[in-house]
Design a protein around this motif. Structure first.
Motif, PDB file in Angstrom:
ATOM      1  N   SER A 194     -11.179  15.921 -33.163  1.00 30.12           N
ATOM      2  CA  SER A 194      -9.980  16.967 -31.925  1.00 30.12           C
ATOM      3  C   SER A 194     -10.062  15.527 -30.936  1.00 30.12           C
ATOM      4  O   SER A 194     -11.233  15.158 -30.612  1.00 30.12           O
ATOM      5  N   ALA A 195      -8.776  15.770 -29.790  1.00 31.43           N
ATOM      6  CA  ALA A 195      -8.137  14.454 -29.571  1.00 31.43           C
ATOM      7  C   ALA A 195      -9.526  14.543 -28.127  1.00 31.43           C
ATOM      8  O   ALA A 195      -8.755  15.511 -27.767  1.00 31.43           O
ATOM      9  N   SER A 196      -9.135  13.313 -28.131  1.00 31.31           N
ATOM     10  CA  SER A 196      -9.613  13.268 -26.922  1.00 31.31           C
ATOM     11  C   SER A 196      -9.008  12.599 -25.536  1.00 31.31           C
ATOM     12  O   SER A 196      -7.454  11.610 -26.232  1.00 31.31           O
ATOM     13  N   ALA A 197      -9.218  13.015 -24.246  1.00 25.27           N
ATOM     14  CA  ALA A 197      -7.903  12.216 -23.606  1.00 25.27           C
ATOM     15  C   ALA A 197      -8.028  10.554 -23.450  1.00 25.27           C
ATOM     16  O   ALA A 197      -9.093   9.819 -23.200  1.00 25.27           O
ATOM     17  N   TRP A 198      -7.309   9.879 -23.187  1.00 24.54           N
ATOM     18  CA  TRP A 198      -7.515   8.297 -23.559  1.00 24.54           C
ATOM     19  C   TRP A 198      -7.416   7.779 -21.872  1.00 24.54           C
ATOM     20  O   TRP A 198      -7.357   7.787 -21.005  1.00 24.54           O
ATOM     21  N   ALA A 199      -8.480   6.710 -21.656  1.00 24.75           N
ATOM     22  CA  ALA A 199      -8.548   5.928 -20.616  1.00 24.75           C
ATOM     23  C   ALA A 199      -7.173   5.806 -20.006  1.00 24.75           C
ATOM     24  O   ALA A 199      -6.189   4.701 -20.234  1.00 24.75           O
ATOM     25  N   ALA A 200      -6.976   6.131 -18.359  1.00 23.55           N
ATOM     26  CA  ALA A 200      -5.818   6.148 -17.863  1.00 23.55           C
ATOM     27  C   ALA A 200      -5.656   4.264 -17.683  1.00 23.55           C
ATOM     28  O   ALA A 200      -4.965   4.285 -17.175  1.00 23.55           O
ATOM     29  N   ASP A 201      -6.905   3.874 -17.725  1.00 22.06           N
ATOM     30  CA  ASP A 201      -6.622   2.201 -17.483  1.00 22.06           C
ATOM     31  C   ASP A 201      -6.746   1.209 -18.295  1.00 22.06           C
ATOM     32  O   ASP A 201      -6.473   0.372 -18.176  1.00 22.06           O
ATOM     33  N   ALA A 202      -5.903   2.050 -18.877  1.00 22.13           N
ATOM     34  CA  ALA A 202      -5.914   1.147 -20.811  1.00 22.13           C
ATOM     35  C   ALA A 202      -4.715   0.471 -20.467  1.00 22.13           C
ATOM     36  O   ALA A 202      -3.629   0.918 -19.888  1.00 22.13           O
ATOM     37  N   PRO A 203      -4.925  -1.069 -21.062  1.00 24.38           N
ATOM     38  CA  PRO A 203      -3.135  -2.362 -21.016  1.00 24.38           C
ATOM     39  C   PRO A 203      -2.717  -1.150 -21.849  1.00 24.38           C
ATOM     40  O   PRO A 203      -2.738  -0.703 -22.992  1.00 24.38           O
ATOM     41  N   PRO A 204      -0.917  -1.132 -21.593  1.00 28.95           N
ATOM     42  CA  PRO A 204      -0.346  -0.255 -22.891  1.00 28.95           C
ATOM     43  C   PRO A 204      -0.141  -1.727 -23.645  1.00 28.95           C
ATOM     44  O   PRO A 204       0.235  -2.839 -23.658  1.00 28.95           O
ATOM     45  N   ALA A 205       0.183  -1.156 -24.623  1.00 27.92           N
ATOM     46  CA  ALA A 205       0.953  -1.677 -26.340  1.00 27.92           C
ATOM     47  C   ALA A 205       2.163  -1.199 -26.421  1.00 27.92           C
ATOM     48  O   ALA A 205       2.774  -0.080 -26.319  1.00 27.92           O
ATOM     49  N   ALA A 206       3.089  -2.139 -27.249  1.00 21.49           N
ATOM     50  CA  ALA A 206       4.930  -1.926 -27.281  1.00 21.49           C
ATOM     51  C   ALA A 206       4.705  -1.202 -28.710  1.00 21.49           C
ATOM     52  O   ALA A 206       3.469  -0.867 -29.216  1.00 21.49           O
ATOM     53  N   PHE A 207       5.029  -0.001 -28.747  1.00 24.69           N
ATOM     54  CA  PHE A 207       5.577   0.322 -29.872  1.00 24.69           C
ATOM     55  C   PHE A 207       5.909  -0.310 -31.173  1.00 24.69           C
ATOM     56  O   PHE A 207       6.221  -1.491 -30.980  1.00 24.69           O
ATOM     57  N   GLY A 208       4.273   0.135 -32.459  1.00 20.15           N
ATOM     58  CA  GLY A 208       4.777  -0.973 -34.241  1.00 20.15           C
ATOM     59  C   GLY A 208       4.263  -1.333 -33.919  1.00 20.15           C
ATOM     60  O   GLY A 208       3.281  -2.570 -33.934  1.00 20.15           O
ATOM     61  N   TRP A 235      -2.043  21.536 -36.827  1.00 18.91           N
ATOM     62  CA  TRP A 235      -2.863  22.036 -35.986  1.00 18.91           C
ATOM     63  C   TRP A 235      -3.156  21.264 -34.687  1.00 18.91           C
ATOM     64  O   TRP A 235      -1.901  20.080 -34.370  1.00 18.91           O
ATOM     65  N   SER A 236      -2.864  22.083 -33.974  1.00 15.76           N
ATOM     66  CA  SER A 236      -2.258  21.714 -32.156  1.00 15.76           C
ATOM     67  C   SER A 236      -3.964  21.692 -31.507  1.00 15.76           C
ATOM     68  O   SER A 236      -4.297  23.332 -31.127  1.00 15.76           O
ATOM     69  N   GLU A 237      -3.614  21.372 -29.833  1.00 16.44           N
ATOM     70  CA  GLU A 237      -4.800  21.757 -28.992  1.00 16.44           C
ATOM     71  C   GLU A 237      -3.939  21.257 -27.748  1.00 16.44           C
ATOM     72  O   GLU A 237      -3.141  20.277 -27.978  1.00 16.44           O
ATOM     73  N   LEU A 238      -4.032  21.805 -27.253  1.00 15.36           N
ATOM     74  CA  LEU A 238      -3.745  21.831 -25.155  1.00 15.36           C
ATOM     75  C   LEU A 238      -5.386  21.825 -25.221  1.00 15.36           C
ATOM     76  O   LEU A 238      -5.206  23.027 -24.495  1.00 15.36           O
ATOM     77  N   GLY A 239      -5.455  20.710 -24.259  1.00 12.52           N
ATOM     78  CA  GLY A 239      -6.941  20.299 -23.635  1.00 12.52           C
ATOM     79  C   GLY A 239      -7.363  20.135 -22.006  1.00 12.52           C
ATOM     80  O   GLY A 239      -5.855  19.599 -21.893  1.00 12.52           O
ATOM     81  N   TRP A 240      -7.518  20.434 -21.425  1.00  9.20           N
ATOM     82  CA  TRP A 240      -8.206  20.138 -20.123  1.00  9.20           C
ATOM     83  C   TRP A 240      -9.516  19.582 -19.634  1.00  9.20           C
ATOM     84  O   TRP A 240     -10.771  20.480 -20.351  1.00  9.20           O
ATOM     85  N   ARG A 241      -9.651  19.148 -18.926  1.00  6.77           N
ATOM     86  CA  ARG A 241     -11.561  17.646 -19.423  1.00  6.77           C
ATOM     87  C   ARG A 241     -11.443  18.049 -17.494  1.00  6.77           C
ATOM     88  O   ARG A 241     -10.806  17.514 -16.362  1.00  6.77           O
ATOM     89  N   PRO A 242     -11.802  19.774 -16.794  1.00  2.00           N
ATOM     90  CA  PRO A 242     -12.391  19.896 -14.920  1.00  2.00           C
ATOM     91  C   PRO A 242     -13.251  19.057 -14.765  1.00  2.00           C
ATOM     92  O   PRO A 242     -13.107  18.089 -13.601  1.00  2.00           O
ATOM     93  N   VAL A 243     -14.602  18.204 -16.207  1.00  4.91           N
ATOM     94  CA  VAL A 243     -15.290  17.030 -15.291  1.00  4.91           C
ATOM     95  C   VAL A 243     -15.603  16.164 -16.936  1.00  4.91           C
ATOM     96  O   VAL A 243     -15.067  17.245 -17.968  1.00  4.91           O
ATOM     97  N   GLN A 244     -15.966  15.231 -17.007  1.00  9.37           N
ATOM     98  CA  GLN A 244     -16.093  14.575 -18.089  1.00  9.37           C
ATOM     99  C   GLN A 244     -16.432  15.171 -19.468  1.00  9.37           C
ATOM    100  O   GLN A 244     -16.703  14.896 -20.690  1.00  9.37           O
ATOM    101  N   TRP A 245     -17.488  15.955 -19.412  1.00 10.97           N
ATOM    102  CA  TRP A 245     -18.364  16.107 -20.267  1.00 10.97           C
ATOM    103  C   TRP A 245     -18.225  17.782 -21.137  1.00 10.97           C
ATOM    104  O   TRP A 245     -18.109  18.366 -21.863  1.00 10.97           O
TER     105      TRP A 245
END
Length: 217
Positions: A17-31, A151-161
């Motif tokens: 299942s998909a984990s949320a990505w780190a918000a401080d990850a540097p942007p990367a150009a598409f492709g 297959w799709s998921e809409l997720g929310w992390r109220p706490v990291q774990w």
């Protein structure tokens, strides 16, 4: 788990299942590959499935990533008794709104013999994430055996774990009248281990429970 087109998107099939990505990850150009090549990262996940009035089984997914390269193997995914393998490429970017795309090409053998292109995608914003997995199983035996899975998921992390949300899948593996399954899910993570469960069609005569036990290393 014959997840209709769930890409059902050889080996013990896993992750997920998909984990949320780190918000401080540097942007990367598409492709452009999101990261330079680095050591391998592996994940294995089992999905024991209990089908009310149907056949119970366990599916699994195993993944291996090195930089942008993504390898994946599945069992009991396209159908019970099927094996499948995929190769893909990871793309990612974004800052406040993060995204990741992994196009896949692969094939299935065993009870399902097919060419299987697929896609895994995730969007992340703050503590929310949206994950979509889709594949088209093009049967080599007969055209009527081809199908699309999602297959799709809409997720929310109220706490990291802890991750909770809603999940849905379009599939015909369970039989019955419901080709689209929907319901809540919850996941708990301790270090490299994630345990969770999905409850599809709650309160109906077509209930399905999918457990989840994953390890990343």
């Amino acid at each position: 788990m014959m997840r209709e087109p769930r890409c059902i998107l050889a080996g013990f099939v896993a992750i997920v299942s998909a984990s949320a990505w780190a918000a401080d990850a540097p942007p990367a150009a598409f492709g452009t590959p999101a990261q330079a090549a680095k050591p391998w990262a592996f994940a294995v996940t089992a999905y024991p499935t209990v089908v009310r009035g149907g056949q119970n089984y366990t599916s699994g997914i195993a993944t291996a990533d090195r930089g942008p390269l993504h390898l994946e193997a599945r069992v009991n995914y396209e159908s019970i008794g099927a094996r499948s393998a995929f190769i893909g490429w990871n793309f990612s970017g974004g800052d406040t709104l993060t995204w990741e795309l992994t196009p896949l090409l692969g094939g299935a053998w065993g009870t399902t013999q097919a060419f299987v292109p697929g896609l895994e995608a995730t969007l992340g914003w703050k503590t929310f994430d949206l994950y979509v997995e889709a594949e088209y199983v093009r049967s080599r035996r007969e055209s009527t055996g081809s199908y699309a899975y999602a297959w799709s998921e809409l997720g929310w992390r109220p706490v990291q774990w802890l991750r909770v949300g809603l999940a849905g899948q379009r599939t015909n593996i369970y039989g019955g009248d419901r080709s689209f399954q929907r319901g809540p899910f919850a996941q708990v993570t301790w270090g490299p281990v994630t345990v969770g469960g999905y409850w599809f069609n709650p309160g109906s005569s077509a209930q399905v429970f999918v457990g989840m036990l994953g390890v990343a290393f």
